[in-house]
Design an enzyme around this catalytic site. Structure first.
Site, PDB file in Angstrom:
ATOM      1  N   LYS A  24       0.838  -1.220   0.000  1.00 54.16           N
ATOM      2  CA  LYS A  24       0.000   0.000   0.000  1.00 54.16           C
ATOM      3  C   LYS A  24       0.860   1.252   0.000  1.00 54.16           C
ATOM      4  CE  LYS A  24      -1.805   1.825   4.041  1.00 54.16           C
ATOM      5  NZ  LYS A  24      -1.591   3.273   4.100  1.00 54.16           N
ATOM      6  N   ASN A  25       1.864   1.264   0.887  1.00 53.79           N
ATOM      7  CA  ASN A  25       2.624   2.504   1.076  1.00 53.79           C
ATOM      8  C   ASN A  25       3.657   2.760  -0.013  1.00 53.79           C
ATOM      9  OD1 ASN A  25       1.041   3.026   3.235  1.00 53.79           O
ATOM     10  ND2 ASN A  25       2.566   2.469   4.793  1.00 53.79           N
ATOM     11  N   ARG A  94      -3.123  10.343   2.558  1.00 53.03           N
ATOM     12  CA  ARG A  94      -1.941  11.201   2.734  1.00 53.03           C
ATOM     13  C   ARG A  94      -1.400  11.705   1.390  1.00 53.03           C
ATOM     14  NH1 ARG A  94      -1.869  12.902   7.444  1.00 53.03           N
ATOM     15  NH2 ARG A  94       0.345  13.378   7.332  1.00 53.03           N
ATOM     16  N   ASP A 118      -5.081   8.079   8.663  1.00 49.96           N
ATOM     17  CA  ASP A 118      -5.448   7.609  10.001  1.00 49.96           C
ATOM     18  C   ASP A 118      -5.175   8.647  11.072  1.00 49.96           C
ATOM     19  OD1 ASP A 118      -6.329   5.177   9.151  1.00 49.96           O
ATOM     20  OD2 ASP A 118      -4.364   4.237   9.317  1.00 49.96           O
ATOM     21  N   ASP A 309       4.025   0.451  11.892  1.00 48.97           N
ATOM     22  CA  ASP A 309       2.824  -0.162  11.316  1.00 48.97           C
ATOM     23  C   ASP A 309       2.698  -1.648  11.675  1.00 48.97           C
ATOM     24  OD1 ASP A 309       2.391   2.319  10.155  1.00 48.97           O
ATOM     25  OD2 ASP A 309       3.554   1.797   8.384  1.00 48.97           O
ATOM     26  N   VAL A 331       7.266   6.711  16.789  1.00 47.98           N
ATOM     27  CA  VAL A 331       7.058   7.337  15.470  1.00 47.98           C
ATOM     28  C   VAL A 331       5.789   8.194  15.450  1.00 47.98           C
ATOM     29  CG1 VAL A 331       6.772   6.927  12.995  1.00 47.98           C
ATOM     30  CG2 VAL A 331       8.326   5.486  14.334  1.00 47.98           C
TER      31      VAL A 331
END
Ligand code: EPU
Length: 439
Positions: A24-25, A94, A118, A309, A331
């Site tokens: 995803k990222n 984002r 989120d 994550d 983080v």
């Protein structure tokens, strides 16, 4: 993204096979990179998730044409005609601030909606804005939009990021790759997804090199062309299924993931009593190596540290480990709210403001960023209805539901589907009892 809920009946070890999607990222960022080309790009192994849908709508609103197949997407930037991106019809992510950087090479004024994503902390964009200004542009926030403008071409510059932010590093890459002259990013993020993004930009004709630990040097080029690019497997998803296998005392074979990308996770899994077998370059199997799992202490950090994550799925597994586990989140400043739900299910957890392992940037600033988990505890579903607050908390609840006696109903599952897609088909190769019903 339709509304719906998951009904999960738990209490059984989970066995079977799960296929990881493309990361995803990375996927959404490569969609933005493709906007910089003078010709179409083809992205392969693109996950079917809400975040990709949102990003597709965002770039389409600037004029990008897309053709989407089962797991690939062709992105044609040659039709980009608008210097603005509208609010997506579904929830935002984002990505808009990254699209702004890509569009700023083509247009002298660009407008994009504010970033969403989120709710796991402050998640400011000050590093992005400072970088945009160093490249010679202006940016202001107005009525939920970011408005950027420049008088001349963007100019390469020296940037020292105050923290190795993933998003801010991506903004600098998108700005620097076609800016005039050289850009040097110090203290850059070096997550594998960032290195893959650099690879894609270089395949498009960019000149980006890594020097030393966290330094990236970019020699701006006048134009880029499209490319074909395969998205790497999702390391966060893989850890989610590893945690499910360990928590439920089951055995899950995870495909679509290069086990080497988990090298910084496997030692923690091992310490907790998790076992794994590397099957090949693309598959790994997870299970318990010891009958009783053991408590561990860990802190999240930027790469190559333990990824933030991974924290929620892994900590959920630790509710089944014997002893006192400690978690220090360094983080994001607010990533423990899900623990109160685990507590309602029977877990013994507490959170606090003290740095547990070593002082971090949240020291003395009033953030609940440390957690203690006393295990092992039996979790009870009892028909509870839980509202999912964010993506990884959502997956933590799926794991919690899988190991709880009885049934649990999860609402607001669009958070989960934004990052994992449709769990019903994804988990159909396992024995997890999960149903999706429309609301
Ligand atoms: N930060 C600032 N100012 C900035 C940018 C970041 O203070 O301008 C701070 C943030 O507040 C945060 C820290 O720096 O405390 C790290 O933020 P970063 O910019 O690295 O995060 P991001 O780019 O917004 C991405 C992932 C997150 C992941 C983080 C850290 C995407 C779409 N999101 O977010 O993934 O947690 O990097 O690795 O790539 C998830 O997948 O569940 C997720 C939240």
């Amino acid at each position: 993204m339709s509304e719906g809920k998951y009904i999960i009946r738990g209490g059984m070890p989970i066995y079977g096979t799960v296929k990881c999607m493309g990361a995803k990222n990375l996927a959404t960022k490569t969609m933005v990179a493709a906007m910089l080309g003078g010709s179409p790009s083809c992205l392969i192994n693109v996950p079917q998730i809400g975040d990709v849908d949102i990003t597709e709508h965002l770039i389409q609103s600037a004029g990008v044409k897309t053709i989407r197949n089962a797991d690939s997407i062709v992105i044609d930037p040659t039709f980009i005609s608008k210097p603005s991106v509208f609010f997506p019809d579904s929830r935002s992510n984002r990505i808009p601030i990254l699209i702004l950087s890509a569009l700023l090479h083509r247009f002298s004024e660009v407008t994009v909606p504010a970033v969403g994503g989120d709710n796991i902390g402050n998640r400011k964009i000050d590093f992005h804005c400072d970088a945009i200004k160093l490249f010679g542009a202006d940016i202001k926030v107005q009525d939920g939009f970011y408005l950027a403008s420049r008088r001349s071409k963007l100019k390469g510059c020296d940037i020292a990021l105050p923290y190795p932010s993933v998003g801010a590093t991506e903004t600098c890459l998108f700005l620097g790759v076609m800016a005039e002259g050289q850009t040097v990013i110090e203290n850059a993020a070096i997550e594998p997804e960032i290195i893959e993004l650099i690879t894609m930009l270089n395949l498009m004709g960019g000149i980006i090199t890594r020097r030393g630990d966290r330094k990236i040097v970019i020699n701006g080029v006048k134009s880029l062309q499209g490319t074909n690019f395969r998205i790497m497997g999702d390391r966060i998803e893989a850890v989610s299924w590893a945690s499910l296998a360990g928590a439920s005392n089951g055995n899950i074979r995870v495909c679509g993931i290069d086990p080497r990308t988990l090298y910084n996770f496997l030692p923690y899994y091992n310490m907790a009593g998790g076992g794994y077998r590397i099957i090949n370059h693309d598959e790994i199997e997870f299970f318990r190596a010891t009958e009783v799992m053991s408590a561990v202490q860990f802190e999240t950090d930027v790469y190559p540290g333990f990824s933030t994550d991974w924290q929620q799925p892994f900590a959920t597994m630790l509710t089944q480990a014997q002893g006192i586990s400690k978690v220090h989140e360094t983080v994001h400043d607010n990533r423990f709210e899900y623990l109160s739900v685990l507590e309602d299910l029977g877990a013994s957890v507490s959170t606090g403001q003290k740095c547990i392992i070593q002082k971090c940037r949240y020291h003395g600033r009033g953030y609940n960023h440390s957690a203690t988990i006393h295990g092992a505890t039996k979790l009870m579903g009892d028909g509870k209805v839980i509202t999912v607050p964010d993506l990884r908390a959502g997956l933590a609840y799926v794991i919690a539901a899988a190991i709880s006696e009885g049934t649990i109903v999860l609402n607001d599952i669009y958070h989960i589907e934004r990052g994992y897609g449709d769990l019903i088909s994804k988990l159909s190769g396992t024995n997890l009892s999960i149903r999706r019903v429309c609301q």
